[in-house]
Design a protein around this motif. Sequence first.
Motif, PDB file in Angstrom:
ATOM      1  N   TYR A  45      23.356  88.613  31.451  1.00 14.77           N
ATOM      2  CA  TYR A  45      23.153  88.650  32.708  1.00 14.77           C
ATOM      3  C   TYR A  45      21.773  88.036  33.136  1.00 14.77           C
ATOM      4  O   TYR A  45      21.506  87.791  34.320  1.00 14.77           O
ATOM      5  N   THR A 254      25.385  86.126  38.503  1.00 18.46           N
ATOM      6  CA  THR A 254      26.435  86.883  39.112  1.00 18.46           C
ATOM      7  C   THR A 254      27.723  85.959  39.546  1.00 18.46           C
ATOM      8  O   THR A 254      29.046  86.176  39.511  1.00 18.46           O
ATOM      9  N   GLN A 270      29.108  92.272  33.994  1.00 18.34           N
ATOM     10  CA  GLN A 270      28.548  93.365  34.907  1.00 18.34           C
ATOM     11  C   GLN A 270      28.919  92.852  36.379  1.00 18.34           C
ATOM     12  O   GLN A 270      28.842  91.743  36.540  1.00 18.34           O
ATOM     13  N   SER A 272      28.402  92.971  40.415  1.00 16.78           N
ATOM     14  CA  SER A 272      27.442  93.665  41.530  1.00 16.78           C
ATOM     15  C   SER A 272      28.292  94.441  42.220  1.00 16.78           C
ATOM     16  O   SER A 272      29.547  94.379  42.592  1.00 16.78           O
ATOM     17  N   GLU A 289      33.459 101.937  36.070  1.00 16.46           N
ATOM     18  CA  GLU A 289      32.197 102.364  36.823  1.00 16.46           C
ATOM     19  C   GLU A 289      31.633 103.698  36.124  1.00 16.46           C
ATOM     20  O   GLU A 289      32.309 104.627  35.780  1.00 16.46           O
ATOM     21  N   GLN A 385      20.844  88.081  39.674  1.00 16.82           N
ATOM     22  CA  GLN A 385      21.810  89.423  39.739  1.00 16.82           C
ATOM     23  C   GLN A 385      21.799  89.728  41.048  1.00 16.82           C
ATOM     24  O   GLN A 385      20.862  89.907  42.089  1.00 16.82           O
ATOM     25  N   VAL A 505      26.480 101.924  36.886  1.00 13.48           N
ATOM     26  CA  VAL A 505      26.813 100.755  35.954  1.00 13.48           C
ATOM     27  C   VAL A 505      28.240 100.147  36.325  1.00 13.48           C
ATOM     28  O   VAL A 505      29.206 101.070  36.129  1.00 13.48           O
ATOM     29  N   GLY A 507      31.329  97.238  35.706  1.00 16.59           N
ATOM     30  CA  GLY A 507      31.550  96.253  34.697  1.00 16.59           C
ATOM     31  C   GLY A 507      33.180  95.907  34.941  1.00 16.59           C
ATOM     32  O   GLY A 507      33.923  96.847  35.565  1.00 16.59           O
ATOM     33  N   LEU A 518      32.824 101.121  28.787  1.00 19.31           N
ATOM     34  CA  LEU A 518      31.337 100.676  29.352  1.00 19.31           C
ATOM     35  C   LEU A 518      30.084 101.760  29.111  1.00 19.31           C
ATOM     36  O   LEU A 518      30.594 102.944  29.386  1.00 19.31           O
ATOM     37  N   ALA A 522      23.188  99.476  30.923  1.00 14.59           N
ATOM     38  CA  ALA A 522      23.621  98.305  30.995  1.00 14.59           C
ATOM     39  C   ALA A 522      23.109  97.247  29.795  1.00 14.59           C
ATOM     40  O   ALA A 522      23.949  96.154  29.856  1.00 14.59           O
ATOM     41  N   THR A 523      21.938  97.813  29.486  1.00 15.92           N
ATOM     42  CA  THR A 523      21.528  96.859  28.224  1.00 15.92           C
ATOM     43  C   THR A 523      22.287  97.216  26.890  1.00 15.92           C
ATOM     44  O   THR A 523      22.039  96.502  25.996  1.00 15.92           O
ATOM     45  N   ALA A 525      25.751  97.156  26.701  1.00 11.83           N
ATOM     46  CA  ALA A 525      27.055  96.896  27.240  1.00 11.83           C
ATOM     47  C   ALA A 525      27.892  96.707  25.911  1.00 11.83           C
ATOM     48  O   ALA A 525      29.214  96.489  25.659  1.00 11.83           O
TER      49      ALA A 525
END
Length: 536
Positions: A45, A254, A270, A272, A289, A385, A505, A507, A518, A522-523, A525
């Motif tokens: 991202y 994104t 990921q 939005s 999610e 993002q 989060v 994805g 997931l 987020a870091t 993933a």
Amino acid sequence: MRTRRPLMLVATAAVVALLATACSGNTNDGSGGDSDSREASVQLYQAPTTFNPLVAAIGPNQLMGQLHWDGLLSVTADAEYGPRLAESWDVSEDGRTWTFNLRDDVNWSDGEAFTADDVVFTFNLYANPESGSAYAGKYAGVVGATEFADGAADSVAGFRAPDDYTFEIELEDPNVAFLEELVAPIFFILPEHIVGELPLEGLTDNQFFREPSVGIGPYIFEEWLTDDQASFVANPEYRSELGLDRVYARYLATDVAMAQLETGELDFAQVSAADFERMSGIDGITLQEVEGPGVMALHPALDMPPLQDPLVRQAIMHAVDREALVDEVLAGHGKVVDTLVHGPDWAVPGDLTHYDYDPEKARDLLAEANWDASTTVELMIVPGQRDRDTIMTIVAAQLQEVGINAVVEQVEPAEQGDRIGNRTFGTLLSAYGLFSVDPASMNARVMCEQIGGANLVAYCNPELDTLLKAGVATTDQSEREKIYAEAQHIMNEELPIMVLYVPNVLGATSDRLQGLDLNPLATDAFWDAAEWTVTD
């Protein structure tokens, strides 16, 4: 609570399938999605900068690191601590010695055996300021760290390897929550037989960390396709059978990522919140999610004006309509909280001040603080993002409405890191963290001794430090609850980190990519990349 929403809907199938077929192919440019190969293409991202875990972590570097490196433990899909290179761990009754039992079936990608010596070597690098480590202060509480930093010892005595597959950390003071110190950010283990031969001077910029030839993760760095896209090949020495031959990691904003998911050029991204419902109507895409353990927050540089007065920070919290941000920008995929640590329940007092949207109260607080309306407040963000780009624009506008001259600054990840290190930023918008497992997770972010490291806001409050040290020194749950209740009230009133909300989060994967569960971080993933497979 964890929720997951696997959604696979059928719509516009003919057009999308045609585009996906046309755009996929056995190329070697990272535009994966080849139905005849064992390859996958995943989104970063933000643009990555290095494989060096010694430098301050940014998300894309952590993601690539999960493919190439590995750590002692990580966060699981259920937001708990899970084993990696360490199969198990325990702490002594006095809370001072942590013992990690390492896997004995792991080799580096060049065939060299992984042992506890690699772990001792790596943690000495993390603790050594001469290595360029951003985390040298993080391990100041380990036995022998002071002597090491002063040059009176060649290594940290508290990092020990009693045998090839046991690693111990001995602390000066009890810390029953020490695992948190090892999980976020991920502290990857480095090969002593390779990195130990590199000069310590300039280690953070050594070319090895741009093109690492040896790794221990499931997929080993192969080549840079562009400055921000890289390919990885299956590690022939990996400890389990892998489902892919090659992974492409690509920085995509994104809009581009969503488009390439639809055409089949991308297998994971990921998503939005603004795109989530729309993506649910696209055939061939599965959405996930997970409730997030992290925060989206404003981080002011408190070692310089203009946001040093807590009254101004309280005014900012009242000036921003955080509920509307969650409802309208995130479409409900998140929640509003009033302090950095928002879990577990016992660590969050019920009588914290709620900073509701109240522009008039914000103006009153600014007047009480003798705020100069001509003062510029720089809001720094790495763009790309959609959610956070929109959030920052709204926040700036709402601050301007109450008399704060907020200006958005867009920077690249490398510049962001430089400006944090050089202390030349105003306020940073960033999302990160695991703040729902143990309240000690706030320690690295706000304790005085962490200034220059993870405490990027440079906040220092000796009273809070005393509480946080007491909180990790006892296993008595009722005592910990009392301690953290006091700590949370300080954080809630002083707001060294202004939390806007807790984002879920989100994805999306192509239907051909299987096995990606997931992660709530987020870091993280790519934490289960070894489980990924693709279908024909």
